[in-house]
Scaffold this motif. Structure first.
Motif, short mmCIF file in Angstrom:
data_model
loop_
_atom_site.label_atom_id
_atom_site.label_comp_id
_atom_site.label_asym_id
_atom_site.label_seq_id
_atom_site.Cartn_x
_atom_site.Cartn_y
_atom_site.Cartn_z
N SER A 26 22.61 36.63 -47.38
CA SER A 26 23.15 36.80 -46.04
C SER A 26 24.53 36.18 -45.96
O SER A 26 24.75 35.05 -46.41
N ASN A 27 25.49 36.92 -45.40
CA ASN A 27 26.87 36.46 -45.32
C ASN A 27 27.38 36.63 -43.90
O ASN A 27 27.00 37.59 -43.21
N THR A 28 28.25 35.71 -43.47
CA THR A 28 28.84 35.82 -42.13
C THR A 28 30.35 35.66 -42.22
O THR A 28 30.86 34.82 -42.96
N LEU A 29 31.04 36.49 -41.46
CA LEU A 29 32.49 36.37 -41.30
C LEU A 29 32.74 35.69 -39.97
O LEU A 29 32.19 36.09 -38.94
N ALA A 30 33.56 34.63 -39.99
CA ALA A 30 33.88 33.90 -38.76
C ALA A 30 35.37 33.62 -38.75
O ALA A 30 36.04 33.57 -39.79
N VAL A 31 35.90 33.42 -37.53
CA VAL A 31 37.34 33.18 -37.35
C VAL A 31 37.55 31.74 -36.87
O VAL A 31 36.89 31.29 -35.91
N PHE A 32 38.45 31.04 -37.56
CA PHE A 32 38.77 29.64 -37.23
C PHE A 32 40.26 29.53 -36.92
O PHE A 32 41.06 30.40 -37.29
N ASP A 33 40.63 28.42 -36.25
CA ASP A 33 42.05 28.16 -36.00
C ASP A 33 42.64 27.35 -37.15
O ASP A 33 41.94 27.05 -38.14
N ALA A 34 43.89 26.97 -37.02
CA ALA A 34 44.57 26.24 -38.09
C ALA A 34 43.97 24.86 -38.33
O ALA A 34 44.14 24.29 -39.41
N LYS A 35 43.25 24.32 -37.34
CA LYS A 35 42.65 23.00 -37.48
C LYS A 35 41.19 23.08 -37.95
O LYS A 35 40.46 22.10 -37.88
N ASN A 36 40.78 24.25 -38.38
CA ASN A 36 39.43 24.48 -38.90
C ASN A 36 38.34 24.38 -37.84
O ASN A 36 37.19 24.10 -38.15
N ASN A 37 38.72 24.62 -36.58
CA ASN A 37 37.75 24.73 -35.51
C ASN A 37 37.54 26.22 -35.23
O ASN A 37 38.40 27.05 -35.56
N PHE A 38 36.40 26.57 -34.60
CA PHE A 38 36.21 27.96 -34.23
C PHE A 38 37.35 28.40 -33.33
O PHE A 38 37.77 27.66 -32.42
N ALA A 39 37.86 29.58 -33.60
CA ALA A 39 38.98 30.11 -32.83
C ALA A 39 38.54 30.49 -31.42
O ALA A 39 37.33 30.56 -31.14
N ASP A 40 39.52 30.73 -30.55
CA ASP A 40 39.22 31.19 -29.20
C ASP A 40 38.27 32.39 -29.28
O ASP A 40 38.49 33.33 -30.04
N LYS A 41 37.22 32.34 -28.47
CA LYS A 41 36.15 33.34 -28.58
C LYS A 41 36.64 34.76 -28.34
O LYS A 41 36.24 35.70 -29.03
N GLU A 42 37.51 34.93 -27.35
CA GLU A 42 37.99 36.28 -27.03
C GLU A 42 38.86 36.83 -28.16
O GLU A 42 38.72 37.98 -28.56
N LYS A 43 39.77 35.99 -28.67
CA LYS A 43 40.65 36.44 -29.76
C LYS A 43 39.85 36.69 -31.04
O LYS A 43 40.11 37.65 -31.77
N ALA A 44 38.87 35.82 -31.32
CA ALA A 44 38.03 36.00 -32.51
C ALA A 44 37.21 37.28 -32.38
O ALA A 44 37.09 38.05 -33.34
N ALA A 45 36.68 37.52 -31.18
CA ALA A 45 35.88 38.72 -30.96
C ALA A 45 36.73 39.97 -31.13
O ALA A 45 36.26 40.98 -31.69
N GLU A 46 37.97 39.93 -30.67
CA GLU A 46 38.86 41.09 -30.81
C GLU A 46 39.12 41.40 -32.28
O GLU A 46 39.06 42.56 -32.71
N LEU A 47 39.42 40.35 -33.06
CA LEU A 47 39.69 40.55 -34.49
C LEU A 47 38.44 41.05 -35.21
O LEU A 47 38.50 42.01 -35.99
N LEU A 48 37.31 40.43 -34.96
CA LEU A 48 36.08 40.82 -35.65
C LEU A 48 35.63 42.23 -35.25
O LEU A 48 35.08 42.97 -36.06
N THR A 49 35.88 42.61 -34.01
CA THR A 49 35.54 43.97 -33.57
C THR A 49 36.38 45.00 -34.31
O THR A 49 35.87 46.06 -34.73
#
Length: 202
Positions: free
Chosen positions: A171-194
């Motif tokens: 099982s693998n997951t793709l996730a989006v983080f910011d430059a500080k290695n925290n989860f990125a803004d949910k809306e922006k991450a959702a847009e990229l992953l979509t």
């Protein structure tokens, strides 16, 4: 009475053992008789007999004598029985089904973790999934600053994001983080992953 019974039992055992031994080793079982066959003349009918024309259902083929001379000989060591040779041990080849399974990739699924962060879950081989991810990023014309160890640093609208592939077994997951290695803004991450989900190549 007991002596007679014991004698009969002993003779029976010897005869059974002898039969099996002889049948395997020395007795001619007629399995090579086909080599001594001869061509027979066609059936002759009495003159004047009313006979329908007969066509053989299974006519004997005409075999080139050279082919007979060079044909393999399937006989035992004594030359009195037909003996098919043992099959050769085949080299172990890689199983194509297993090879396919090891590189197969499932369909991506858009999900959210317990904190509401968007993820893409993909089952299958992590290396193949990362190749698909890189191909998708390329098709989206996203500015990829660097790629290493199944993560990519992206520059989108002046912001830096890090796309990571995390593996846990198959099982693998793709996730989006910011430059500080925290989860990125949910809306922006959702847009990229979509966008990645909609343009997934497989």
């Amino acid at each position: 009475m007991q002596l007679r019974f014991g004698l009969i039992l002993a003779l029976s055992a010897l005869s059974l053992a002898g039969c099996s031994t002889f049948s395997k080793i020395s007795l001619d079982n007629g399995s090579l008789d086909y080599k001594n066959t001869s061509t027979q003349e066609k059936l002759k009918y009495p003159e004047g007999a009313m006979v329908r024309p007969a066509t053989p259902l299974y006519p004997a083929p005409v075999v080139d004598p050279l082919a007979i001379e060079n044909a393999p000989s399937y006989v035992n060591k004594k030359g009195n029985r037909f003996d098919l040779p043992r099959p050769k041990v085949a080299l172990e080849a890689s199983n194509p089904i297993e090879d396919t399974a090891s590189t197969s990739v499932g369909r991506p699924q858009l999900l959210k973790d317990g904190n509401g962060n968007p993820l893409i879950k993909i089952d299958g081989n992590a290396e193949t999934i990362w190749q698909y991810t890189a191909a998708t990023l390329s098709s989206l014309n996203i500015n990829v600053v660097s790629k290493a160890n199944q993560q990519a640093t992206l520059k989108i609208d002046g912001e830096t994001f890090v796309l990571k592939l995390n593996s846990a077994g198959a099982s693998n997951t793709l996730a989006v983080f910011d430059a500080k290695n925290n989860f990125a803004d949910k809306e922006k991450a959702a847009e990229l992953l979509t966008q990645i989900y909609q343009n997934w190549p497989a």
